[in-house]
Every structure is written in C-alpha cells, then in structure tokens.
Design an enzyme around this catalytic site. Structure first.
Site, mmCIF file in Angstrom:
data_model
loop_
_atom_site.group_PDB
_atom_site.id
_atom_site.type_symbol
_atom_site.label_atom_id
_atom_site.label_comp_id
_atom_site.label_asym_id
_atom_site.label_seq_id
_atom_site.Cartn_x
_atom_site.Cartn_y
_atom_site.Cartn_z
ATOM 1 N N ILE A 14 -10.194 12.617 -1.655
ATOM 2 C CA ILE A 14 -8.944 12.587 -2.695
ATOM 3 C C ILE A 14 -9.508 13.038 -4.219
ATOM 4 O O ILE A 14 -8.911 13.531 -4.729
ATOM 5 C CB ILE A 14 -8.520 11.122 -2.547
ATOM 6 C CG1 ILE A 14 -8.139 10.893 -1.206
ATOM 7 C CG2 ILE A 14 -7.307 11.096 -3.604
ATOM 8 C CD1 ILE A 14 -7.642 9.353 -1.106
ATOM 9 N N ALA A 18 -7.089 3.760 -6.822
ATOM 10 C CA ALA A 18 -8.054 3.409 -5.587
ATOM 11 C C ALA A 18 -7.618 2.206 -5.008
ATOM 12 O O ALA A 18 -6.707 2.161 -4.050
ATOM 13 C CB ALA A 18 -9.529 3.263 -6.220
ATOM 14 N N ARG A 19 -7.955 1.103 -5.528
ATOM 15 C CA ARG A 19 -7.692 -0.365 -5.177
ATOM 16 C C ARG A 19 -7.682 -1.213 -6.253
ATOM 17 O O ARG A 19 -8.305 -1.115 -7.348
ATOM 18 C CB ARG A 19 -8.473 -0.956 -4.029
ATOM 19 C CG ARG A 19 -8.351 -0.348 -2.898
ATOM 20 C CD ARG A 19 -7.217 -1.037 -1.858
ATOM 21 N NE ARG A 19 -7.225 -0.420 -0.517
ATOM 22 C CZ ARG A 19 -6.412 0.736 -0.231
ATOM 23 N NH1 ARG A 19 -5.761 1.478 -1.274
ATOM 24 N NH2 ARG A 19 -6.439 1.075 1.038
ATOM 25 N N GLU A 70 -1.731 -7.956 -5.562
ATOM 26 C CA GLU A 70 -0.663 -6.837 -5.319
ATOM 27 C C GLU A 70 0.442 -7.427 -4.368
ATOM 28 O O GLU A 70 -0.119 -8.014 -3.217
ATOM 29 C CB GLU A 70 -1.478 -5.798 -4.676
ATOM 30 C CG GLU A 70 -0.235 -4.508 -4.698
ATOM 31 C CD GLU A 70 -0.969 -3.372 -4.239
ATOM 32 O OE1 GLU A 70 -1.827 -2.720 -4.880
ATOM 33 O OE2 GLU A 70 -1.005 -2.695 -3.098
ATOM 34 N N HIS A 96 2.098 0.889 -4.956
ATOM 35 C CA HIS A 96 1.355 1.531 -4.116
ATOM 36 C C HIS A 96 2.063 2.504 -3.440
ATOM 37 O O HIS A 96 1.948 2.439 -2.166
ATOM 38 C CB HIS A 96 0.670 0.087 -2.981
ATOM 39 C CG HIS A 96 -0.487 0.631 -2.303
ATOM 40 N ND1 HIS A 96 -1.499 -0.539 -2.062
ATOM 41 C CD2 HIS A 96 -1.026 1.752 -1.778
ATOM 42 C CE1 HIS A 96 -2.674 0.049 -1.633
ATOM 43 N NE2 HIS A 96 -2.360 1.347 -1.394
ATOM 44 N N GLY A 155 0.657 5.876 -3.353
ATOM 45 C CA GLY A 155 -0.204 7.089 -3.219
ATOM 46 C C GLY A 155 0.022 7.902 -2.068
ATOM 47 O O GLY A 155 0.293 8.976 -2.372
HETATM 48 P P1 NAP Z 1 -14.155 9.113 0.198
HETATM 49 O O1 NAP Z 1 -13.885 10.675 0.605
HETATM 50 O O2 NAP Z 1 -15.036 8.312 1.046
HETATM 51 O O3 NAP Z 1 -14.418 9.123 -1.305
HETATM 52 C C1 NAP Z 1 -14.986 8.097 -2.040
HETATM 53 C C2 NAP Z 1 -15.851 8.289 -3.212
HETATM 54 O O4 NAP Z 1 -16.167 7.540 -3.884
HETATM 55 C C3 NAP Z 1 -17.132 9.294 -2.442
HETATM 56 O O5 NAP Z 1 -17.421 10.320 -3.515
HETATM 57 C C4 NAP Z 1 -18.314 8.403 -3.015
HETATM 58 O O6 NAP Z 1 -19.371 9.051 -3.626
HETATM 59 C C5 NAP Z 1 -17.711 7.710 -4.186
HETATM 60 N N1 NAP Z 1 -18.148 6.176 -4.037
HETATM 61 C C6 NAP Z 1 -18.612 5.228 -3.417
HETATM 62 N N2 NAP Z 1 -18.909 4.142 -3.910
HETATM 63 C C7 NAP Z 1 -18.983 4.181 -5.177
HETATM 64 C C8 NAP Z 1 -19.707 3.699 -6.379
HETATM 65 N N3 NAP Z 1 -20.188 2.349 -6.092
HETATM 66 N N4 NAP Z 1 -19.547 4.154 -7.318
HETATM 67 C C9 NAP Z 1 -19.184 5.529 -7.893
HETATM 68 N N5 NAP Z 1 -18.528 6.129 -6.593
HETATM 69 C C10 NAP Z 1 -18.569 5.520 -5.454
HETATM 70 O O7 NAP Z 1 -12.793 8.531 0.364
HETATM 71 P P2 NAP Z 1 -11.195 9.012 -0.187
HETATM 72 O O8 NAP Z 1 -10.500 9.409 1.231
HETATM 73 O O9 NAP Z 1 -11.558 9.925 -1.243
HETATM 74 O O10 NAP Z 1 -10.441 7.639 -0.377
HETATM 75 C C11 NAP Z 1 -10.935 6.913 -1.772
HETATM 76 C C12 NAP Z 1 -10.203 5.415 -1.676
HETATM 77 O O11 NAP Z 1 -8.915 5.829 -2.281
HETATM 78 C C13 NAP Z 1 -9.966 4.797 -0.632
HETATM 79 O O12 NAP Z 1 -11.398 4.009 -0.069
HETATM 80 C C14 NAP Z 1 -8.787 3.905 -0.517
HETATM 81 O O13 NAP Z 1 -9.102 2.698 -1.121
HETATM 82 C C15 NAP Z 1 -8.066 4.809 -1.915
HETATM 83 N N6 NAP Z 1 -6.801 5.401 -1.572
HETATM 84 C C16 NAP Z 1 -5.564 4.717 -2.314
HETATM 85 C C17 NAP Z 1 -4.308 5.396 -1.928
HETATM 86 C C18 NAP Z 1 -3.108 4.783 -2.499
HETATM 87 O O14 NAP Z 1 -2.202 4.693 -1.882
HETATM 88 N N7 NAP Z 1 -3.331 4.311 -3.696
HETATM 89 C C19 NAP Z 1 -4.296 6.282 -0.705
HETATM 90 C C20 NAP Z 1 -5.642 6.680 -0.083
HETATM 91 C C21 NAP Z 1 -6.689 6.371 -0.648
HETATM 92 P P3 NAP Z 1 -20.804 8.299 -3.331
HETATM 93 O O15 NAP Z 1 -21.124 7.996 -1.831
HETATM 94 O O16 NAP Z 1 -21.776 9.253 -3.426
HETATM 95 O O17 NAP Z 1 -20.926 7.196 -4.211
#
Ligand code: NAP
Length: 315
Positions: A154, A233-234, A263, A282, A284
């Site tokens: 994302i 994010a969350r 939430e 929420h 997203g």
């Molecule tokens: P993703 O592809 O796994 O990307 C997550 C990114 O976060 C990775 O690049 C990871 O890189 C980084 N990360 C993980 N731990 C970290 C840390 N401790 N410090 C800094 N960066 C960190 O996941 P995604 O599909 O993009 O989704 C991300 C999150 O968005 C989901 O887990 C969900 O909670 C949230 N989301 C929210 C909505 C909404 O409705 N608001 C909708 C969809 C998703 P590294 O591993 O290199 O650190």
C-alpha cells in the site's frame, strides 16, 4: 446413501450479502460464540470479518480447524504464530485493496491539509455570509515532503500518488527497498529524519509488537509544527493520548485518521472535540469494487482451505 455434511464454519457476523452469495450455501455457518465457548462437534473453518481476537485458545476450542480466512490484509487480531504452530493456514486479502487504501490516504492528506471538513461545516452554517480571502488557510500538498512509514504494497501506491502531486518522497522501513520505481525518487531515511523533515507523515505499516505506539509524545515533538500526521495503518500504531495532547497544544498542524485506538473512540473522547483532526470510520478499503474483490478472495481462501488445498494468499 448418506449425504455428506457441509463444512462447518464459525464466522464473525453480520456477513455482507456479497460474502453470503459467494459462499453460496456451501458451508454451514456457526455464530462467533462457538469460537468463545467451543463445541463438541468438529469445526472446519474460521472466517474473520472484523477484528475479533483469534489466538491459540480459540483455535484449540475448535477441533478439526483446517483454515482461518480473514477478510482484510491486516492480521494484528490473529495470532499467526499460534496458527503456524498448529499447522493452520491463515488467508488474508493483500493487493486487491492497495489502490483503494492508498486513495484513502491521499483523501485524508488533502482533506487535512485543505481543512475540508471544517470548510464543509462552515459552508453549511449561518456564519458563512461572505467570501473572505483570509479565512481557513490550509497547507499545501503539491511539492511538499511526504514521509511514508511502511513502504510495502500500500505504501508504494501512496508513493505513486504523491509523486503525481510532485511531492518529495521519504520512506522508512526496517529494510531499504531496492526494487522501487526510480521515477518516484523515493529516499530511504532514518525514522527520526523522516519525522523531522516531512510535511506529511503517513503511517501504513502493520500493527505489531514493534510498531505499537510507534508515534508517541517524543515522536510527535520531533515533527514540524506545520506537519500533518496520517494514520491509515491501525489505531494502535499511535498513542492516542499523546496525539490528543499534541493536537490540543498545536504541536503539529493536523491529523487525518482512518483508524483509532480504541475504535470507535468513546463518544465523549477529547479527540472528537478538536477541529484539527479529521477522522474516518475505518474506510481504507471501503469501495464497492474493492470490497467485492476482498469478498471473492477471502471466500476462495476459505473454500480452498476447507478442501485441504493451498490458499491463494496466505499471511
Ligand atoms: P505490507 O506490504 O506487508 O507492507 C508493510 C510495510 O511495513 C513493509 O514495507 C514493512 O517493511 C514495513 N514495516 C513492518 N514493520 C515495520 C516496522 N517495525 N517499522 C517500520 N516499517 C515496518 O503490508 P500492506 O499490504 O501494505 O498493509 C500494511 C498495513 O496497512 C496492514 O497491515 C493493515 O494493518 C493496514 N491496512 C489498513 C487498511 C485500512 O482500512 N485503513 C486497509 C488495508 C491495510 P520491513 O519489513 O522492511 O520493515
């Protein structure tokens, strides 16, 4: 001949009509209480639709559990290690929601920077009697610096949209990415540099033990007084009390939140009384098109897992 029984699936309800249509009566749905209380008969699947906690104790109460399918990509409510220890695959819905969620991040950036919600209230009110070139001045988006915390699936879509706004892009992950499109000109920085240099800090990392409370009083104090914090994010990634104080004392300019902790926020919560915060419930991934794709993928994962086959997308 005895009729084969339908797979029994505990589901977090109320399920959307689309999900029910896609399940097409192929499973026997059981209420979530079964996950809390257990039952004597085997349960084949667990379909998680909201954010109810699923840990090893839930899994152990459901004998014969073959699959957990989550409607959504974030799985902070599921103990994935507990599932792994028990050999239960956990499906989620990555990628299909990247565009919609990134669009929402930009929506919040634009609405926060340009004070859209405040402006909407004012335009509807009796106070709006003439156009005053001096009122409600906001912050620009184009050509400003955005800092993306979590440059994953994302995060990359957020970056693409920010590039179209001619923004300078910084990002922070635990590891630098070497596969980013060069035209984004995205710069990998330390977390501290991202906080001090960004005009927009966008949180799009998963909620884990490491990221819980990632943005607290100390981090907020490092941000520019004109900066805007976006949380897509969350809720738990931000310390709500610290954010409330920072906004009250105008330590940062505005916050745009798609998610909060808790939430929803209790109705009397101080954050809800502040004008320098824009909050969405929420939303997203909440478009008709994306929610349909999420329903399709999550039901497909469920059915594959029930059949003992590999899921299309596992955590
Ligand atoms: P993703 O592809 O796994 O990307 C997550 C990114 O976060 C990775 O690049 C990871 O890189 C980084 N990360 C993980 N731990 C970290 C840390 N401790 N410090 C800094 N960066 C960190 O996941 P995604 O599909 O993009 O989704 C991300 C999150 O968005 C989901 O887990 C969900 O909670 C949230 N989301 C929210 C909505 C909404 O409705 N608001 C909708 C969809 C998703 P590294 O591993 O290199 O650190």
């Amino acid at each position: 001949m005895t009729e084969q029984r339908k797979p029994r699936v505990v589901a977090d309800t109320p399920l959307a009509d689309t999900v029910l249509e896609l399940m097409d009566n192929r499973v026997e749905l059981l209420p979530w209480d079964v996950a809390l209380e257990g039952c004597d008969d085997p349960v084949d699947g667990l379909y998680t639709y909201g954010h109810l906690e699923v840990d090893g104790s839930v899994m152990d109460r459901l004998s014969g559990l073959k699959v957990i399918s989550n409607f959504g990509v974030g799985v902070d409510h599921i103990n994935v290690q507990d599932a792994r220890d028990r050999g239960i695959p956990v499906g989620n819905t990555p990628n299909v929601l990247n565009g919609a969620t990134a669009d929402m991040a930009l929506t919040l950036m634009l609405a926060s920077g340009r004070r859209l919600v405040e402006g909407d209230c004012y335009a509807r009110s009796a106070e709006f009697t003439y156009y005053d070139p001096g009122y409600m001045l906001g912050r620009e988006i184009h050509s400003e610096t955005v800092g993306i915390v979590g440059m994953g699936r994302i995060g990359l879509e957020v970056a693409r949209r920010c590039a179209a706004f001619n923004m300078n892009i910084l990002y922070y992950n635990r590891r630098e990415r070497t596969d980013l499109p060069p035209e984004l000109n995205a710069t990998y920085t330390s977390f501290d540099d991202l906080l001090t240099e960004s005009d927009y800090v966008v949180l799009v990392c998963p909620l884990t033990d490491e990221t819980r409370g990632l943005i607290g009083a100390e981090q907020l104090s490092k941000m520019k007084q004109t900066a805007i914090l976006i949380n897509i994010a969350r809720g738990g990634v931000v310390d709500t009390d610290a954010l409330t104080n920072a906004l009250k004392n105008c330590e940062i300019y505005h916050a745009g939140l798609d998610v909060t902790e808790p939430e929803p926020l209790p109705r009397g919560h101080e954050l809800l009384s502040l004008s320098n915060v824009t909050i969405a419930p929420h939303l997203g991934s909440a478009t008709e098109q994306t929610r349909f794709k999420m329903a399709e993928l999550s039901v497909e994962n469920l059915m594959l897992g029930l059949a003992g086959e590999p899921l299309r997308t596992t955590v």
